[in-house]
Design a protein around this motif. Structure first.
Motif, PDB file in Angstrom:
ATOM      1  N   UNK B 194       0.829  -1.216   0.000  1.00  0.00           N
ATOM      2  CA  UNK B 194       0.000   0.000   0.000  1.00  0.00           C
ATOM      3  C   UNK B 194       0.857   1.257   0.000  1.00  0.00           C
ATOM      4  N   UNK B 195       2.110   1.133   0.419  1.00  0.00           N
ATOM      5  CA  UNK B 195       3.027   2.280   0.413  1.00  0.00           C
ATOM      6  C   UNK B 195       4.439   1.740   0.503  1.00  0.00           C
ATOM      7  N   UNK B 196       5.354   2.389  -0.188  1.00  0.00           N
ATOM      8  CA  UNK B 196       6.740   1.959  -0.138  1.00  0.00           C
ATOM      9  C   UNK B 196       7.674   3.145   0.021  1.00  0.00           C
ATOM     10  N   UNK B 197       8.789   2.883   0.709  1.00  0.00           N
ATOM     11  CA  UNK B 197       9.767   3.948   0.943  1.00  0.00           C
ATOM     12  C   UNK B 197      11.146   3.425   0.568  1.00  0.00           C
ATOM     13  N   UNK B 217      -0.196  10.459  -6.564  1.00  0.00           N
ATOM     14  CA  UNK B 217      -1.296  10.516  -5.586  1.00  0.00           C
ATOM     15  C   UNK B 217      -1.428   9.204  -4.808  1.00  0.00           C
ATOM     16  N   UNK B 218      -0.297   8.672  -4.352  1.00  0.00           N
ATOM     17  CA  UNK B 218      -0.336   7.415  -3.598  1.00  0.00           C
ATOM     18  C   UNK B 218      -0.326   7.707  -2.097  1.00  0.00           C
ATOM     19  N   UNK B 219      -0.583   6.671  -1.312  1.00  0.00           N
ATOM     20  CA  UNK B 219      -0.507   6.809   0.132  1.00  0.00           C
ATOM     21  C   UNK B 219       0.909   7.185   0.569  1.00  0.00           C
ATOM     22  N   UNK B 220       1.922   6.627  -0.119  1.00  0.00           N
ATOM     23  CA  UNK B 220       3.308   6.957   0.229  1.00  0.00           C
ATOM     24  C   UNK B 220       3.565   8.452   0.042  1.00  0.00           C
ATOM     25  N   UNK B 221       3.066   9.013  -1.033  1.00  0.00           N
ATOM     26  CA  UNK B 221       3.219  10.458  -1.270  1.00  0.00           C
ATOM     27  C   UNK B 221       2.479  11.267  -0.213  1.00  0.00           C
ATOM     28  N   UNK B 222       1.261  10.828   0.072  1.00  0.00           N
ATOM     29  CA  UNK B 222       0.433  11.553   1.037  1.00  0.00           C
ATOM     30  C   UNK B 222       1.113  11.602   2.401  1.00  0.00           C
ATOM     31  N   UNK B 255       5.723  -2.047 -13.289  1.00  0.00           N
ATOM     32  CA  UNK B 255       5.657  -2.377 -11.859  1.00  0.00           C
ATOM     33  C   UNK B 255       4.662  -1.444 -11.157  1.00  0.00           C
ATOM     34  N   UNK B 256       4.891  -0.157 -11.309  1.00  0.00           N
ATOM     35  CA  UNK B 256       3.942   0.873 -10.863  1.00  0.00           C
ATOM     36  C   UNK B 256       3.573   0.758  -9.386  1.00  0.00           C
ATOM     37  N   UNK B 257       4.575   0.539  -8.553  1.00  0.00           N
ATOM     38  CA  UNK B 257       4.324   0.454  -7.118  1.00  0.00           C
ATOM     39  C   UNK B 257       4.286   1.853  -6.506  1.00  0.00           C
ATOM     40  N   UNK B 258       3.576   2.020  -5.392  1.00  0.00           N
ATOM     41  CA  UNK B 258       3.437   3.345  -4.762  1.00  0.00           C
ATOM     42  C   UNK B 258       4.635   3.658  -3.880  1.00  0.00           C
ATOM     43  N   UNK B 259       5.768   3.991  -4.491  1.00  0.00           N
ATOM     44  CA  UNK B 259       7.015   4.131  -3.741  1.00  0.00           C
ATOM     45  C   UNK B 259       7.597   5.533  -3.902  1.00  0.00           C
ATOM     46  N   UNK B 260       7.976   6.134  -2.795  1.00  0.00           N
ATOM     47  CA  UNK B 260       8.721   7.391  -2.813  1.00  0.00           C
ATOM     48  C   UNK B 260      10.103   7.132  -2.211  1.00  0.00           C
TER      49      UNK B 260
END
Lengths: 382, 382, 382
Positions: B194-197, B217-222, B255-260
């Motif tokens: 759901x979020x990656x760092x 606009x991902x949870x990681x960004x938020x 891949x398109x994972x929600x990673x910042x």
């Protein structure tokens, strides 16, 4: 094409055809003080015929001048109300002396036709780009001839090459011409036109500008916005509000075509507008070339734009395809940086203009990279 | 985990394993003027073995220096093209005299494996937070060791407590490691993460920064945006464009994972980057602690974030629950004000981070209020 | 309407009814140094009865003053905790001498009722506009009486004319009154109310302001935003956050009505707020008239607003309907320009307020043009 007097075009009707041979004002000493043969702007457009002698006071009711530009003959017409008149400089008006004046207008208002020209250049696709300019302001330089010249050369360029899109090119009288044309072709246009450019006031060398379409988020807007921001010169983007040229007709609620107006100095916004000052000295070689290039770049952007996606998962290994330095020394050079960044956004959702905007480069700078990546089988259309 | 040489990982292949025992350049008097044993940066990473004597001119084709930082040994590798070389300060390069030089590299390129480490800490939920750092820049301080240190201590902290989310923690070689890992785990990651760092360059004490994910606009960004704005120190948010670390791999279109990427001073943006200057003196205790706290706060925000709604219609009567002053004197104090405002936005649509953003407070400041309101049965999960 | 003590209203309960006849503090020489008959603000609202003699120290525990405004008697209440007290200026408090003080409060807290008033003015449509003001701050000028006065005159104005919308007008005690009213009427309100205006603090002449609704994109917000920007005076738009008046109740998550608060100087934001300074000298004739006009214009905007579209394809020919100059001399005058621009946006998607915003004019300036275009059969409702 000829459209006969009396033909209904949506809410409008083609009026009588106006032809004029001569017109002048003679003072009591027999001098032609205002002479249509010296400048056709001296006649109020669409004037009815007259041959009489008047006092200065009577004459003045038929004279038009522009106090704000006292040395300019203003451009005036009266299409929809029958009257006659002359236009002259305000300075000349002020110098007129009491006396009797002979007034002659040798014109005719008869059943005839409205004339326009249409050129369709078929492309690989039925998708169309509309190009339109107007042909109803005789002797106007920037606000007329520039549009005709640039559109003509764009047409020659398009005819000499293979195109992806079909081009529908119109030379029409402003307002009535575009309304008339749409009243006969709107279904086909609404089906096929993906972007349209109204080409006007495109020959001076002061600024670049365009008027947004009414609904604003069209391909025409996207292209014009992208190109003008990368043109490297001063520019201005006008909102659709207060529009008045044929973009207003093409974008009118019922027609709702995706059309913007491409311009150098916008009508109504430059000093010489609608007067004898808007002559050949207002337009320049570099002004016309700039305008031509602006239109051409917009068309090229429509032609090259497509939405692509990667054929591999993850980042492709560019090194094994000789597309990446085998030792990185500091930052990537611009070309490789663009390639790497492009790839990152090749997700089948962003088109090339979107990506060029993200990369802050001209979409034209990306086409060579696209060609190479396609040749390596790394991209397919989405 | 070991992945064997030759293994295909999407568009990439695991290369040979490189091992090195010694390497030096000896001048004609027998002095070791460049010695791998003094700094491993002296060797071009992945250099093939050599044992020969060369003229200065011949040698120079294999020497790498950085004229912009003349006292630094640059960090250079050549993973995908077989070559050999030495890195040295530019000042030393300029002082080299004509003569013959003995060059020895005692290295091996053999079939072997790429190594990475993975740690999964199960939580109450199958929803996962990805933490990733990289392990391929020997002797680099901020741009390597800081990420390993901070990620290790974060892992210890997570292991010592109960977590709502599951944590997948990776120590991988940059680019190839993350691509390889994803090529084996992408389906599961796309389902659960759901979020990656991506944790890198997180040990100096100059600034806080993060790189947005590709789709932004991902949870990681938020979470990262919320935390960095409340950290009370200078910060910078980098757009995804021009990214280059593993966030580029995790966010690649397929891949398109929600990673910042969470960072202190971003790679490529600080003076010591990729050179012998990026040593232990670049990272500081307070720098590491700040970086650790930044990552921890992001994780805590993911843990506490939830979407709640009121169990009563209208505003709850706080007074009867001893949650409101029985006489108001002027403005509410901050704590009551936050509670009243929070309640107002508890509509089952805003999550706690949204509400913290509206209230302009740190989400951590709201958790105690949430606990109390829950204890009074005023909130349920939406 | 009377709502009995003990009635449940969502999370709240109607408390006992409070009535007071007299209250004073007498010093040892028999002087009434604080007297309810001189100012009802001297009594802590909702005080329980008392009749006793106290030392100064004992008395002080029951005295309320405002050190920041030492000459003002603060306005204080204790609705939900039974206690008694007096309010006085801080200067008077400081001057109190040691001694014994007689304290009398002749009040009653008994089962009774909460009172509110409701007026429904039916219109052509079942669609409702909610107007609400509050009636629970005795002796407050801007923060009470102004709202009652303006709402009363708005009600008179609405009763004297035909209206498209139905008007539901409430005079309620703040918070409890609006919660109570909604608890009985919420289904009907959620079905019918298209816009609501909480009217408060609307009688001083310093500024215009409104508080946005919680979800912000309602018709009430659209109207208030449009009107306040065209009012030609200094204005301020407050976000919903930190709201505290009945807009907070009407917008609470479960109710979620489209309500904004219309104000001159917002509660909590002007010097005299909640004290004896907020008396009749705070509100002025021009302040009240401005507030009345603000509310009226908002209501008029709701009344006239509609979404229209052209009955003809393309631009209508205005000239043949005598709506366009037969010779254009330079730029169109403002009235014709507005008409031409309006027509352009009459696409059945923009309502009149949208169009007025695009044209940067007051929606009231467009109604005459709409009337004329309708009379020429050029517009129909979308």
């Amino acid at each position: 094409m000829e459209v006969a007097t009396g033909t209904k075009c949506w809410d409008w009707t083609i009026p009588k055809e106006w032809n004029i041979k001569d017109a002048y004002i003679e003072d009591s000493t027999g001098n032609k003080i205002v002479d249509f043969k010296k400048s056709n702007l001296h006649i109020l457009g669409y004037s009815t015929p007259i041959n009489t002698t008047l006092t200065l006071k009577q004459l003045k009711e038929h004279l038009y001048s522009d106090p704000d530009r006292p040395d300019a003959i203003p451009y005036r017409v009266s299409y929809y109300k029958e009257r006659w008149g002359f236009c002259l400089t305000h300075n000349q008006l002020l110098e007129l002396k009491e006396g009797s004046y002979k007034v002659v207008i040798d014109s005719k208002l008869t059943n005839g036709s409205m004339t326009y020209a249409e050129l369709v250049i078929p492309g690989e696709s039925a998708e169309e780009v509309l190009l339109s300019t107007y042909i109803c302001h005789p002797s106007m330089g920037n606000n007329e001839l520039s549009g005709i010249v640039v559109t003509t050369f764009i047409a020659k360029w398009l005819q000499a090459k293979k195109n992806k899109k079909t081009y529908r090119i119109l030379f029409v009288p402003e307002t009535l011409g575009s309304i008339c044309y749409m009243s006969h072709n709107i279904k086909e246009m609404q089906k096929n036109v993906i972007a349209g450019f109204n080409i006007t006031c495109i020959g001076d060398d002061r600024i670049y500008s365009y008027i947004e379409s009414r609904i604003k988020n069209t391909l025409a807007d996207k292209v014009a916005s992208h190109i003008i921001k990368n043109i490297g010169r001063k520019y201005k983007i006008y909102p659709f509000i207060k529009s008045g040229s044929d973009e207003r007709q093409y974008c009118s609620p019922g027609a709702n075509l995706p059309v913007v107006s491409l311009m150098r100095s916008k009508y109504d916004e430059y000093d010489e507008y609608h007067s004898s000052l808007d002559n050949l000295s207002t337009i320049t070689e570099s002004g016309l070339l700039g305008g031509y290039t602006f239109v051409k770049k917009c068309i090229q952007a429509v032609e090259v734009n497509e939405t692509l996606k990667l054929t591999v998962m993850g980042t492709p290994q560019l090194g094994k395809r000789d597309l990446y330095p085998s030792i990185r020394k500091g930052r990537l050079d611009r070309w490789h940086r663009n390639m790497v960044d492009m790839i990152t956004y090749m997700d089948g959702k962003n088109d090339l203009i979107d990506i060029a905007n993200i990369l802050k480069v001209d979409v034209g700078d990306l086409t060579e990279i696209v060609r190479i990546l396609k040749s390596k089988d790394l991209l397919v259309r989405s």
